[in-house]
Structures are given as structure tokens and as C-alpha cells.
Scaffold this active site. Structure first.
Site, PDB file in Angstrom:
ATOM      1  N   GLU A  98       0.855  -1.193   0.000  1.00 42.91           N
ATOM      2  CA  GLU A  98       0.000   0.000   0.000  1.00 42.91           C
ATOM      3  C   GLU A  98       0.888   1.239   0.000  1.00 42.91           C
ATOM      4  O   GLU A  98       1.999   1.229   0.528  1.00 42.91           O
ATOM      5  CB  GLU A  98      -0.904  -0.057   1.245  1.00 42.91           C
ATOM      6  CG  GLU A  98      -1.771   1.150   1.520  1.00 42.91           C
ATOM      7  CD  GLU A  98      -2.829   1.448   0.469  1.00 42.91           C
ATOM      8  OE1 GLU A  98      -2.455   1.507  -0.715  1.00 42.91           O
ATOM      9  OE2 GLU A  98      -3.994   1.652   0.841  1.00 42.91           O
ATOM     10  N   ASP A 102      -3.741   5.484   6.584  1.00 44.03           N
ATOM     11  CA  ASP A 102      -4.238   6.635   7.342  1.00 44.03           C
ATOM     12  C   ASP A 102      -5.101   6.095   8.489  1.00 44.03           C
ATOM     13  O   ASP A 102      -4.568   5.694   9.531  1.00 44.03           O
ATOM     14  CB  ASP A 102      -5.020   7.518   6.352  1.00 44.03           C
ATOM     15  CG  ASP A 102      -5.491   8.825   6.932  1.00 44.03           C
ATOM     16  OD1 ASP A 102      -5.247   9.080   8.115  1.00 44.03           O
ATOM     17  OD2 ASP A 102      -6.106   9.620   6.212  1.00 44.03           O
ATOM     18  N   LEU A 107      -6.740  -0.902   4.522  1.00 43.42           N
ATOM     19  CA  LEU A 107      -5.858  -2.062   4.635  1.00 43.42           C
ATOM     20  C   LEU A 107      -6.475  -3.145   5.514  1.00 43.42           C
ATOM     21  O   LEU A 107      -6.413  -4.338   5.185  1.00 43.42           O
ATOM     22  CB  LEU A 107      -4.504  -1.610   5.183  1.00 43.42           C
ATOM     23  CG  LEU A 107      -3.387  -2.646   5.181  1.00 43.42           C
ATOM     24  CD1 LEU A 107      -3.169  -3.246   3.802  1.00 43.42           C
ATOM     25  CD2 LEU A 107      -2.080  -2.007   5.673  1.00 43.42           C
TER      26      LEU A 107
END
Ligand code: IMP
Ligand code: MG
Length: 190
Positions: A98, A102, A107
Site C-alpha cells: 500500500e 491513514d 488495509l
């Protein structure tokens, strides 16, 4: 097209050094294996392209696409898989790649979905980690840089689809200063 004033957070040389370091660690950890690297589109394509060239284990590469921020700088609360893998993860050593993490929702959601498909192992790698912004518990196995504030573009990362082409990672200055607006690339200072 979005216009913004930018300043360099991580230069191309710094990124190259860090990606090489990540590649070395991943190569050591996956020695004797044949991992499947799963890139999250679109942001990870530049990072993944550089990372695989620092691996000395054979790999396969596939991509997923998840619903993204759209034109906003705010994290979306819902995550949707809009393009699935073409290679099966069952029994594979899977490494998700990735660009930036954040809230962690994107994810976390993807790792949950892939875990249900029966991989042999499942790890994650990101170039940038906004760890302090996490809204869900998530440990990332390989992290390039931790960062504290701001919204970044370049090296594959976009702001409403602009700025992916910049070779450095730059912070978008969000102050409303129209006279200082510039075209992508023009505001980049090293
Ligand atoms: P999360 O689900 O909140 O962790 O969001 C992760 C996704 O948001 C990343 O894959 C990026 O697409 C996007 N994102 C988060 N922060 C930034 C940023 O600073 N610049 C560009 N995209 C970002
Ligand atoms: Mg992304």
C-alpha cells in the site's frame, strides 16, 4: 485539476534509499519462498514497481482496487473492493503493498477479506504510515516512513488524481492562498 502549493517531504533519493532497505528486509524474510505481492490501486503502483526491483526472491504481482477518497482529503469510512485479484491467494505467501495508511480501514478491510481466502501467510507493507491517525487496530509489517501531519502527493499518491507523477513525496499546503497556486510540479521546492 486541483492546484496546490507543495513542499518536499521525502526527496527521490531518500525514497530510493528507503525502498531499497525495505526490499532487502523483505528478501531476507521471504528467502526460499515465492510470494504474491498484492498492490492496492492506484496509489501503490510506483512504489510497487520500485520495490520489486529490490527483491532477490521470485515474486508474482497482482492488484486490487478499493473505493478511494474521491476528491476529498478526508478518509472514507466505507471500503469497497471494486477490482478483485486475478491470482488465487490460497496457500500463498501474500504481501499486500500500500502507498499510505491513514485510518487503517482500507488495509484492515482488505487483509480481512484476503485472510478468509486461506493464504499460507499474510503480511503488509506500506511506504508511508500516518500511525497516529489510526481508527482501527492494525500492525503493519514493513513501513517505509512514519509521518505525522498533512496530506501528501507524488510518487504515485494523488490529490483528486493530480500529482501522481511527481518523483518526490510532497506535502500539500492547504492554506487558501490563491496567488501562490501553481501547476503540478511548479511549486515543488527541494
Ligand atoms: P485509510 O483507509 O484511511 O487508511 O486510507 C488509506 C488510503 O487513503 C490510501 O490508500 C490513500 O489512497 C488515501 N490517502 C490517505 N492519506 C493520503 C495522503 O496524504 N495523500 C494521498 N492519499 C492519501
Ligand atoms: Mg491507496
Amino acid at each position: 485539476m486541483k492546484k496546490a502549493k507543495l513542499h518536499v517531504l521525502h526527496s527521490r533519493d531518500e525514497i530510493a534509499e528507503r525502498v531499497r532497505w525495505l526490499g532487502e528486509r523483505i528478501s531476507q524474510d521471504y528467502e526460499g519462498r515465492f510470494p504474491l505481492l498484492v498492490g492496492i490501486l492506484k496509489g501503490s503502483f510506483v512504489f510497487l514497481a520500485d520495490l520489486i526491483r529490490h527483491l532477490d526472491v521470485p515474486v508474482e504481482v497482482d492488484f486490487v482496487r478499493l473505493a478511494s477518497y474521491g476528491d476529498s482529503m478526508e478518509s472514507s469510512k466505507e471500503v469497497r473492493l471494486t477490482k478483485d485479484l486475478e491470482i488465487s491467494v490460497e496457500g500463498r505467501d501474500v504481501l499486500v503493498v500500500e502507498d499510505i495508511v491513514d485510518s487503517g480501514r482500507t488495509l484492515k478491510e482488505l487483509l480481512g477479506e484476503l485472510a478468509r481466502r486461506g493464504p499460507r501467510s499474510l503480511r503488509s507493507c506500506c511506504l508511508l504510515d500516518k500511525r497516529h491517525r489510526r481508527e482501527v487496530p492494525l500492525e503493519i509489517d514493513y513501513v517505509g516512513f512514519e509521518m505525522n501531519e498533512g496530506f501528501v502527493v507524488g510518487y504515485g499518491l494523488d490529490w483528486a488524481e493530480s500529482y501522481r507523477h511527481l518523483p518526490d513525496i510532497c506535502v500539500v499546503e492547504t492554506e487558501e492562498t490563491p496567488s501562490e497556486e501553481c501547476e503540478p510540479g511548479e511549486g515543488v521546492k527541494s
